[in-house]
Motif scaffolding. Sequence first.
Motif, PDB file in Angstrom:
ATOM      1  N   LEU A  16       1.219  -1.305   0.143  1.00 26.83           N
ATOM      2  CA  LEU A  16       0.196   0.228  -0.307  1.00 26.83           C
ATOM      3  C   LEU A  16       0.846   0.866   0.213  1.00 26.83           C
ATOM      4  CD1 LEU A  16      -3.046  -0.831   2.423  1.00 26.83           C
ATOM      5  CD2 LEU A  16      -2.909   0.067  -0.006  1.00 26.83           C
ATOM      6  N   ARG A  17       0.362   2.578  -0.845  1.00 21.83           N
ATOM      7  CA  ARG A  17       0.793   3.606  -0.397  1.00 21.83           C
ATOM      8  C   ARG A  17       0.284   4.362   0.542  1.00 21.83           C
ATOM      9  NH1 ARG A  17       3.637   5.532  -5.051  1.00 21.83           N
ATOM     10  NH2 ARG A  17       4.136   7.374  -4.336  1.00 21.83           N
ATOM     11  N   SER A  18       0.249   5.266   1.660  1.00 20.94           N
ATOM     12  CA  SER A  18      -0.606   5.943   1.740  1.00 20.94           C
ATOM     13  C   SER A  18      -1.457   7.291   1.816  1.00 20.94           C
ATOM     14  CB  SER A  18       0.897   6.849   3.341  1.00 20.94           C
ATOM     15  OG  SER A  18       1.550   8.432   2.030  1.00 20.94           O
ATOM     16  N   TYR A  20      -4.055   7.481  -2.192  1.00 22.23           N
ATOM     17  CA  TYR A  20      -4.689   7.674  -3.018  1.00 22.23           C
ATOM     18  C   TYR A  20      -5.787   8.369  -3.701  1.00 22.23           C
ATOM     19  CZ  TYR A  20      -2.544   2.629  -2.866  1.00 22.23           C
ATOM     20  OH  TYR A  20      -1.924   1.079  -2.604  1.00 22.23           O
ATOM     21  N   ALA A  41      -6.184  -2.326   3.302  1.00 22.08           N
ATOM     22  CA  ALA A  41      -5.311  -0.821   4.014  1.00 22.08           C
ATOM     23  C   ALA A  41      -6.010  -2.274   5.797  1.00 22.08           C
ATOM     24  CB  ALA A  41      -6.719  -0.136   4.545  1.00 22.08           C
ATOM     25  N   TYR A  46      -5.093  -0.919   9.038  1.00 15.09           N
ATOM     26  CA  TYR A  46      -5.797  -0.099   9.869  1.00 15.09           C
ATOM     27  C   TYR A  46      -7.383   0.432   9.815  1.00 15.09           C
ATOM     28  CZ  TYR A  46      -1.853   1.608   7.071  1.00 15.09           C
ATOM     29  OH  TYR A  46      -0.727   2.075   5.767  1.00 15.09           O
ATOM     30  N   LYS A  77      -3.459   2.090  13.123  1.00 20.07           N
ATOM     31  CA  LYS A  77      -3.088   2.419  12.066  1.00 20.07           C
ATOM     32  C   LYS A  77      -4.785   3.410  11.458  1.00 20.07           C
ATOM     33  CE  LYS A  77       0.001  -0.227  10.284  1.00 20.07           C
ATOM     34  NZ  LYS A  77       0.663  -1.254   8.399  1.00 20.07           N
ATOM     35  N   LEU A  79      -7.762   5.101   8.394  1.00 20.22           N
ATOM     36  CA  LEU A  79      -8.066   5.678   7.290  1.00 20.22           C
ATOM     37  C   LEU A  79      -8.645   6.379   6.996  1.00 20.22           C
ATOM     38  CD1 LEU A  79      -8.645   4.374   3.514  1.00 20.22           C
ATOM     39  CD2 LEU A  79      -9.739   3.080   4.463  1.00 20.22           C
ATOM     40  N   ALA A 104       1.763  13.494   3.267  1.00 23.19           N
ATOM     41  CA  ALA A 104       1.694  11.534   3.307  1.00 23.19           C
ATOM     42  C   ALA A 104       3.205  10.857   2.986  1.00 23.19           C
ATOM     43  CB  ALA A 104       0.794  10.818   2.399  1.00 23.19           C
ATOM     44  N   ASP A 108       3.353   5.665   7.756  1.00 26.25           N
ATOM     45  CA  ASP A 108       2.669   4.529   7.635  1.00 26.25           C
ATOM     46  C   ASP A 108       1.850   4.236   8.387  1.00 26.25           C
ATOM     47  OD1 ASP A 108       3.969   4.801  10.239  1.00 26.25           O
ATOM     48  OD2 ASP A 108       5.236   3.278   9.806  1.00 26.25           O
ATOM     49  N   LEU A 111      -3.716   6.196   6.334  1.00 19.89           N
ATOM     50  CA  LEU A 111      -3.890   5.825   4.819  1.00 19.89           C
ATOM     51  C   LEU A 111      -4.596   6.916   4.435  1.00 19.89           C
ATOM     52  CD1 LEU A 111      -3.979   2.970   2.767  1.00 19.89           C
ATOM     53  CD2 LEU A 111      -5.498   4.757   2.004  1.00 19.89           C
ATOM     54  N   GLY A 136       1.158  10.444  -4.035  1.00 16.89           N
ATOM     55  CA  GLY A 136       0.762   9.644  -3.570  1.00 16.89           C
ATOM     56  C   GLY A 136       0.390   9.001  -5.209  1.00 16.89           C
TER      57      GLY A 136
END
Length: 352
Positions: A16-18, A20, A41, A46, A77, A79, A104, A108, A111, A136
């Motif tokens: 995953l990227r942080s 989107y 996530a 998350y 974490k 989202l 972002a 970590d 997200l 992102g």
Amino acid sequence: MQLAAPQLAGHLQKGLRSLYTLHGDEPLLIQEAADAIRATARAQGYTERTVHTVAGAHYDWSAVLASGGSMSLFADKQLIEVQIPSGKPGKDGSQVLQQIAEAAQDNDTTLTLVLLPRLDMATQKGAWFGALDSFGVTLRVDPVERQALPAWIAQRLQAQGQRVAAGEEGQRTLQFFADRVEGNLLAAHQEIQKLGLLYPAGELGFEQVENAVLNVARYTPFKLAEAVLGGQVLRVQRMLDGLQAEGEAAVLVHFALAEDIRTLHRVRGAMDAGRPLPMALRENRVWGLKEKLMERALPLIRPGLLAQWLQDAHTVDGIVKGLKQPDWPADPWDALHRMALRVARELTPLRG
């Protein structure tokens, strides 16, 4: 970083990227892409999710910023979703989105998922969207066009263990299915699921699909105009009937058809003046699918036809506004049928 929709599954498998950003006007595909990100996530811890829906020009963006700096006692974490149905965050929102994008990097624990409608090129060149794209992953979700719809249906059927017959019979089944659900992808998805409930895995016959799939097609005047340029006579008839049944304004349908006729006339005029076709199309702001359709259509148009079509458009303009015209139907929809089919029959691929 821009990503094509079919690449999302492979991307998520790698990690995953942080941040989107999803944008597009197809609710089903946007929902499925967002669900895939959410599921990944959750699997990666998350567990807390906060949703902000931006409504109105005076939305208080401070809550969005505060979400990024707070964390529940029960989650490591989180989202954060920012839904912007209008696609216009405003001045304050633009600044906040740029801050979110910059924050972002290497984050970590948070997200962020930004959901937007389809954006025009001018909006995509804005500072806030540029920041989201730079820091992102940006995913543009395009609609499934009519010509690609049978293959899309076949793929979805295969995913639930079903298929149509091979060869011409199967293509006939898929084309019938596509005609019933065109312009309504969410309903198409539901009809495919219904087939999975009604029939076991394996091959589906035409009669099974015909008996099960409802006519849930939804049309727009601008898709109708594309069908006319493509010379798809039967589809044009079906779309006109559907638009009338749905209560679409005849004036809007006429506008979409007449605008394309006027554009064809301007492009032909530019070509007659020595402009290359690609240049003439660009100067008249024609691109994408419409560009391809006009490139194919222009060589098929016999001398004098464009002048006749312009006259037809002028005549039908009066009819849809309540005026009577000699030798033309008084009913606006009958007049639109005549106007559209005159053009479509001339542009049918069989003539070319």
